[in-house]
Write a protein that holds these residues in place. Sequence first.
Motif, mmCIF file in Angstrom:
data_model
loop_
_atom_site.group_PDB
_atom_site.id
_atom_site.type_symbol
_atom_site.label_atom_id
_atom_site.label_comp_id
_atom_site.label_asym_id
_atom_site.label_seq_id
_atom_site.Cartn_x
_atom_site.Cartn_y
_atom_site.Cartn_z
ATOM 1 N N GLY A 6 0.833 -1.197 0.000
ATOM 2 C CA GLY A 6 0.000 0.000 0.000
ATOM 3 C C GLY A 6 0.865 1.243 0.000
ATOM 4 N N ARG A 7 0.290 2.406 -0.383
ATOM 5 C CA ARG A 7 1.052 3.640 -0.449
ATOM 6 C C ARG A 7 1.476 4.094 0.935
ATOM 7 N NH1 ARG A 7 0.203 6.700 -4.789
ATOM 8 N NH2 ARG A 7 2.229 7.544 -4.226
ATOM 9 N N SER A 8 2.628 4.744 1.019
ATOM 10 C CA SER A 8 3.077 5.287 2.290
ATOM 11 C C SER A 8 2.361 6.602 2.570
ATOM 12 C CB SER A 8 4.597 5.502 2.279
ATOM 13 O OG SER A 8 4.983 6.364 1.243
ATOM 14 N N SER A 9 2.190 6.911 3.839
ATOM 15 C CA SER A 9 1.398 8.086 4.223
ATOM 16 C C SER A 9 2.236 9.000 5.094
ATOM 17 C CB SER A 9 0.140 7.636 4.965
ATOM 18 O OG SER A 9 0.476 6.718 5.988
ATOM 19 N N CYS A 10 3.277 9.551 4.513
ATOM 20 C CA CYS A 10 4.310 10.275 5.248
ATOM 21 C C CYS A 10 3.966 11.753 5.445
ATOM 22 C CB CYS A 10 5.635 10.168 4.504
ATOM 23 S SG CYS A 10 6.078 8.476 4.042
ATOM 24 N N ALA A 33 3.996 3.420 7.155
ATOM 25 C CA ALA A 33 3.451 2.337 6.341
ATOM 26 C C ALA A 33 2.676 1.335 7.184
ATOM 27 C CB ALA A 33 4.560 1.621 5.563
ATOM 28 N N LYS A 34 3.370 0.682 8.150
ATOM 29 C CA LYS A 34 2.722 -0.351 8.955
ATOM 30 C C LYS A 34 3.177 -0.225 10.405
ATOM 31 C CE LYS A 34 2.096 -4.427 7.145
ATOM 32 N NZ LYS A 34 2.348 -5.774 6.595
ATOM 33 N N THR A 318 4.157 4.914 11.837
ATOM 34 C CA THR A 318 5.476 5.464 11.521
ATOM 35 C C THR A 318 6.547 4.416 11.822
ATOM 36 O OG1 THR A 318 4.723 7.694 12.079
ATOM 37 C CG2 THR A 318 7.088 7.357 11.878
ATOM 38 N N GLN A 319 7.316 4.064 10.791
ATOM 39 C CA GLN A 319 8.394 3.079 10.957
ATOM 40 C C GLN A 319 9.661 3.739 11.492
ATOM 41 O OE1 GLN A 319 7.513 2.056 6.661
ATOM 42 N NE2 GLN A 319 8.577 0.223 7.324
ATOM 43 N N GLY A 338 10.632 3.968 15.014
ATOM 44 C CA GLY A 338 9.261 3.832 15.491
ATOM 45 C C GLY A 338 8.541 5.170 15.516
ATOM 46 N N ILE A 339 7.612 5.329 16.436
ATOM 47 C CA ILE A 339 6.765 6.525 16.510
ATOM 48 C C ILE A 339 7.574 7.680 17.098
ATOM 49 C CG2 ILE A 339 4.589 7.438 17.388
ATOM 50 C CD1 ILE A 339 3.729 4.500 17.858
ATOM 51 N N PRO A 340 7.803 8.755 16.352
ATOM 52 C CA PRO A 340 8.698 9.807 16.846
ATOM 53 C C PRO A 340 8.251 10.453 18.149
ATOM 54 C CG PRO A 340 7.567 10.491 14.835
ATOM 55 C CD PRO A 340 7.330 9.032 14.993
ATOM 56 N N SER A 341 6.935 10.567 18.371
ATOM 57 C CA SER A 341 6.463 11.187 19.613
ATOM 58 C C SER A 341 6.762 10.325 20.835
ATOM 59 C CB SER A 341 4.960 11.458 19.532
ATOM 60 O OG SER A 341 4.244 10.269 19.283
ATOM 61 N N GLN A 342 7.099 9.059 20.618
ATOM 62 C CA GLN A 342 7.414 8.161 21.720
ATOM 63 C C GLN A 342 8.855 7.656 21.668
ATOM 64 O OE1 GLN A 342 4.179 5.375 20.899
ATOM 65 N NE2 GLN A 342 3.022 6.197 22.629
ATOM 66 N N SER A 343 9.613 8.156 20.706
ATOM 67 C CA SER A 343 10.995 7.734 20.497
ATOM 68 C C SER A 343 11.918 8.924 20.771
ATOM 69 C CB SER A 343 11.157 7.223 19.060
ATOM 70 O OG SER A 343 12.448 6.718 18.822
#
Length: 468
Positions: A6-10, A33-34, A318-319, A338-343
């Motif tokens: 599927g398309r990425s949603s960046c 993506a996933k 977010t990968q 991973g998720i930038p708000s938690q990384s």
Amino acid sequence: MTHQLGRSSCTSILIGKSATTDGSVIIGRNEDAKTAWPKHLAFNQHEIIENNFFKSKDNKFELTLPQEKYAYSSTPEWTDKYGIFEEDGINEFHVAMSATESAYANDRVQAADPFNEKSGILEEAMVTVVLPYIKTAREGVERLGKIVQEHGAAEADGILFADKNEAWYMEIGSGHHYVAQRIPDDSYAVVANQLAIEKVNFRDPANFITSPGLQEFVNQNNLWPQNQPFNFRLIFGTHDDSDLTYNTPRIWSGQKLLTPSHEQSPTTFNLPFIQRPDHPIAIQDAQRVLSDHYNGSQYDLSKAKNPARFRPISIATTQESHLLQLRNDDMYHWLAMGIPSQSVYIPFYPQGTKVPTMFKYGKKEFTTNSAYWVFKEASVLVDRNWSKYGSLLTNTQKQTNEQLVKLRYDTDKKLHKLSQQEEKLKLINTANQKLANCAIKNYQQLIAQLITLQTEDSPLKFKIDPNL
């Protein structure tokens, strides 16, 4: 992202050198993506390869490449089954690239110049066939543009390029047509899954690069009145209701953080592509944008009472998130797994030759030896009760960020005193491992704390006598 996935949603950000606190040019993007799809870090070395040839695993795109391949950093997928997806990096000539910001072209344009899905260039190939072969950001636009002209594009995309002098944003709007705009030095752009470039000045080659025959293509196919300013977004892009819940709110959010003086609505198609900040932008401000989930607002998904009205920038799919910073002779590949708000964003030196151990590992299923999975594990544990455990995460992030910036600052001072390349490389490899160890160790401690505390959260508890 790929046809199979599927398309990425960046979400992307580009910042000119006069708009930053230290004269840096910064580009960055969340690769979405996933929820469980690990990324690795790679330092690809300078090579001379005879019969250098690229063949896509996602479609039938093929390309003969130059024999000389420059060194560059990248963040490839855990598997190359669907393609490499190197996504982002900085090469030895201090040129940065991030690809791609997935976009959508309207039916009118696709009817006239359809995408070459079978053998055109896709996201998965772009960094691999462009970044190791360019010496400036402009060269990056020109090289990718030539590939699109000769082989066609398989999809609509936005691509970010930068060197220490300028940032460029390139958009592919049809099978063979594209536009690239130089971000003004005193400005920035936030992009979210839409074709974003507005008015194109064909008489200004210093700030615009376009596909050959672009105006003629539009005129011959009656896609836009000839007496109106040429607006790439309006001619090639989409404007539907889903944009107003999925895309424009993210642009609004980014601009609200950096230019709060401008009153705007999250559901408007009139948000500008180019915006000036209210104050000089630090790298931490750019991190804040890519980590945003409408923090504290009525749209914040971390608050259980808030309905999911708008898609946020920082999201579970977010990968990895990256910011590529270029200033004079300094360059940093800031990477948050991973998720930038938690990384946390780790300021790796892209000219390194040794990848920190845990950033080389990670497959689809959870393992403890992977940097990606360390940060994802912390996210999953905090997500069980954000209001209860969120402060533990925030404290870890604050402590880790302070330590990472200090490590980088101390390393920079030592690097600037060294003259021998061999000594510099040794220090860089040591620093990259120290930076990785700092972040990993702190998050492992956070995970241990969260698991211990969450033993009390079991529903299988019964208490009458406090002594039993």
